[in-house]
Design an enzyme around this catalytic site. Structure first.
Site, short mmCIF file in Angstrom:
data_model
loop_
_atom_site.label_atom_id
_atom_site.label_comp_id
_atom_site.label_asym_id
_atom_site.label_seq_id
_atom_site.Cartn_x
_atom_site.Cartn_y
_atom_site.Cartn_z
CB CYS A 5 -1.00 -0.04 1.14
SG CYS A 5 -2.47 0.92 0.73
CG HIS A 11 -3.61 -3.66 2.97
ND1 HIS A 11 -2.70 -3.16 3.85
CD2 HIS A 11 -4.25 -2.59 2.43
CE1 HIS A 11 -2.77 -1.84 3.86
NE2 HIS A 11 -3.70 -1.46 3.00
CD GLU A 71 -1.26 -6.21 5.02
OE1 GLU A 71 -0.99 -6.51 3.83
OE2 GLU A 71 -1.46 -5.04 5.40
N1 GLN Z 1 -2.05 6.61 2.49
C1 GLN Z 1 -2.15 5.82 1.33
C2 GLN Z 1 -3.50 5.97 0.64
O1 GLN Z 1 -4.45 6.39 1.24
C3 GLN Z 1 -1.85 4.35 1.61
C4 GLN Z 1 -2.81 3.72 2.55
C5 GLN Z 1 -2.30 2.46 3.19
O2 GLN Z 1 -1.10 2.21 3.24
N2 GLN Z 1 -3.20 1.65 3.74
O3 GLN Z 1 -3.64 5.64 -0.50
#
Ligand code: GLN
Length: 541
Positions: A385, A512, A514
């Site tokens: 992310c 994600h 994970e």
């Molecule tokens: N801050 C970033 C976004 O909003 C990544 C979010 C995250 O790592 N969950 O896209």
């Protein structure tokens, strides 16, 4: 499956917080599932936030996300990792959600002029939510973990709802398991049961008699102590179970099985238990984990110096490590303290690096420096992310030559916004529950590393939590210079996976992975990453 009427098991906690109610709930779920029952595990949290999505991870640890897009408590991660059963938005309820729906009903006039009160309106709504999952499909058992500790003011309506449900459903269909703590007083050389007795008395004062007690302890409890607890708390001696500290949370189900937790509960709920489950693959995993003593050092580069903030990543690495016969030793490297001068030293001896998710400016320059270092030094790197986004920014700055490249999250007016806000996010003003959340499809390019890792699957589904995305205006420039966009959402064209094929392992995912790694089904990308880290280790020895 075998049971006509759904049984409800409530897990409460007393004496202290952080005793591991989530692990006990997940373990019990695992044992009942292994006996062939249909189960679900849900968490009721007494705080007033609608969900933990707006909570700082320092307050509440990681925010977990269900496939259907609910931001939840991290205990739901344990439920899924133990059972492999996906949870849904109905499995995560807070006081905030309860009040919101009661107030909305009141505004619609649904209460027909009644005065709205905690009892019965709030408690009725809690009961409705407890029963909700089993109105949508059949479950043999619904396990409900109540967050917080007995005695908290905000837990009271939840306990009253449990008391009522136990009365309405009868003792065979509703049962309470209470988790407490038995401290060891070193000066006296004794284990003390008084806090447990007091906590059970508090519960009894609320009209709830626990049928089963699970006692957390750092020392073996003698039969005498168990007998004393049983005697003072009106609980069968057999139903006093100890939960001592174990080397891994994944040993808890086996420990509970050994003491017959599931057997006792089934009997008390009028179900003939039959032979105990074997837990074959689970035990194989534990055995393999025990045998895996060779260390594999992996750095987590992030800004939250708190274990729970990256809970699912740590567990996913541990799962994949075990299946590669390695003991993953993670080192947290605070990205705020990474500089060009110290990056080599900070990442020294690491077989691989995870660049962690996150929000906001703090620590991102350190993530970018780490990404550059691992990219140029052939160190296996997994960006998740925000981690993936920073890999992209780094590549734009140092390979595409846009020194001012950034994400518009960090610098709204950056001329080279290689990561930009998603179009549908631009009109959103509310913070809570408005990100791109939950599982979406992703097409994986044939022949790519990710495609191979996923067992040559061309369409995958993964969970998300973000507002920003790869800016497709730059896509061909990235591809030309060697960073490929190999995972794409087929509906929107959103870039989900980037990788550098000329690097030993350099993969970033907007999603994600994970959130969906489980003990018996480790996530393919973590498996492939750990595999690459193992060979990196061999090379550098
Ligand atoms: N801050 C970033 C976004 O909003 C990544 C979010 C995250 O790592 N969950 O896209």
């Amino acid at each position: 499956m075998k049971i006509m009427e759904t049984r409800y098991i409530f897990i409460t906690g007393g004496v202290a917080s952080s005793l591991g109610k989530g692990i006990i709930s997940a373990s019990l779920g695992k044992l009942l599932q292994a006996r062939g029952y249909d189960i679900t595990i849900q968490k009721f949290d007494p705080y007033i936030n609608i969900d933990p999505g707006t909570l700082n991870p320092y307050e509440h640890g990681e925010c977990y996300v269900t496939a259907d897009g609910q931001e939840t408590d991290l205990d739901l991660g344990h439920y899924e990792r133990f059972t492999g059963i996906e949870t849904t938005r109905d499995n995560s309820v807070t006081t905030g959600k309860i009040y919101l729906s009661v107030i909305e009903k009141e505004r619609k006039g649904e209460y027909l002029g009644k005065t709205i009160q905690v009892v019965p309106h709030i408690t009725d709504e809690i009961k409705r939510r407890i029963l909700l999952n089993a109105t949508k499909r059949h479950f043999d058992f619904v396990i409900t973990e109540i967050g917080g500790t007995i005695g908290d003011i905000e837990s009271q309506p939840f306990l009253e709802a449990i008391r009522q449900l136990r009365w309405e459903l009868g003792p065979e269909r509703a049962l309470n398991v209470h988790l407490t703590y038995v401290p060891f007083l070193a000066a006296a050389g004794e284990l003390k049961t008084k806090p447990t007795q007091t906590s059970v008395k508090q519960l009894q004062g609320l009209g709830i008699q626990p049928e089963v007690l699970v006692l957390r302890t750092e020392h073996e409890l003698s039969d005498e102590i168990k007998g004393k607890v049983a005697h003072f708390c009106n609980v069968d001696m057999k139903a006093v179970i100890q939960s001592q500290d174990l080397p891994s949370i994944y040993e808890v189900p086996v420990n509970m099985l050994r003491q017959g937790l599931d057997d006792i509960i089934l009997r008390k709920m009028g179900v003939e238990p039959g032979p105990p489950p074997e837990l074959g693959p689970w035990r194989d995993f534990l055995e393999r984990r025990k045998q895996a003593t060779e260390e594999l050092r992996i750095a987590l580069v992030g800004k939250y110096d708190l274990q729970d903030a990256y809970k699912s990543i740590l567990e996913s690495l541990a799962h994949a490590g075990t299946y590669h016969d390695r003991k993953v030793k993670t080192t947290f490297v605070n990205s705020e303290h990474i500089t060009r001068e110290n990056v080599a030293e900070q990442l020294q001896g690491m077989a691989g690096v995870v660049i962690c998710p996150g929000f906001g400016q703090r620590g991102i320059e350190g993530k970018i420096i780490a990404a550059e270092y691992t990219r140029t030094h052939g160190i296996p790197t997994f960006g998740i992310c925000l981690g993936m986004q920073m890999m992209v920014v780094e590549f734009a700055r140092n390979v595409l030559g846009y020194a001012d490249a950034n994400s518009s999250e960090m610098e709204p007016d950056t001329p080279h916004n290689v990561i930009d806000m998603m179009e549908e996010q631009k009109s959103i003003t509310q913070m809570g529950g408005t990100m791109r959340l939950g599982a979406y499809g992703c097409e994986v390019r044939k022949g790519s590393r990710a495609w191979k890792a996923y067992g040559e699957k061309e369409l995958i589904r993964e969970r998300h939590r973000h507002r920003y995305e790869f800016n497709n205006a730059y896509l061909s420039q990235f591809e030309d210079k060697g960073m490929n966009c190999v995972g794409i959402n087929p509906q929107t064209g959103l870039v989900e996976i980037v990788e550098i094929p000329s690097h030993p392992w350099y993969v970033g995912t907007q999603f994600h992975p994970e959130y969906s790694s489980t003990v018996l089904h480790p996530h393919p990308l973590f498996m492939d990453f750990v595999k690459a880290c193992c060979s990196k280790r061999r090379d550098s020895k």
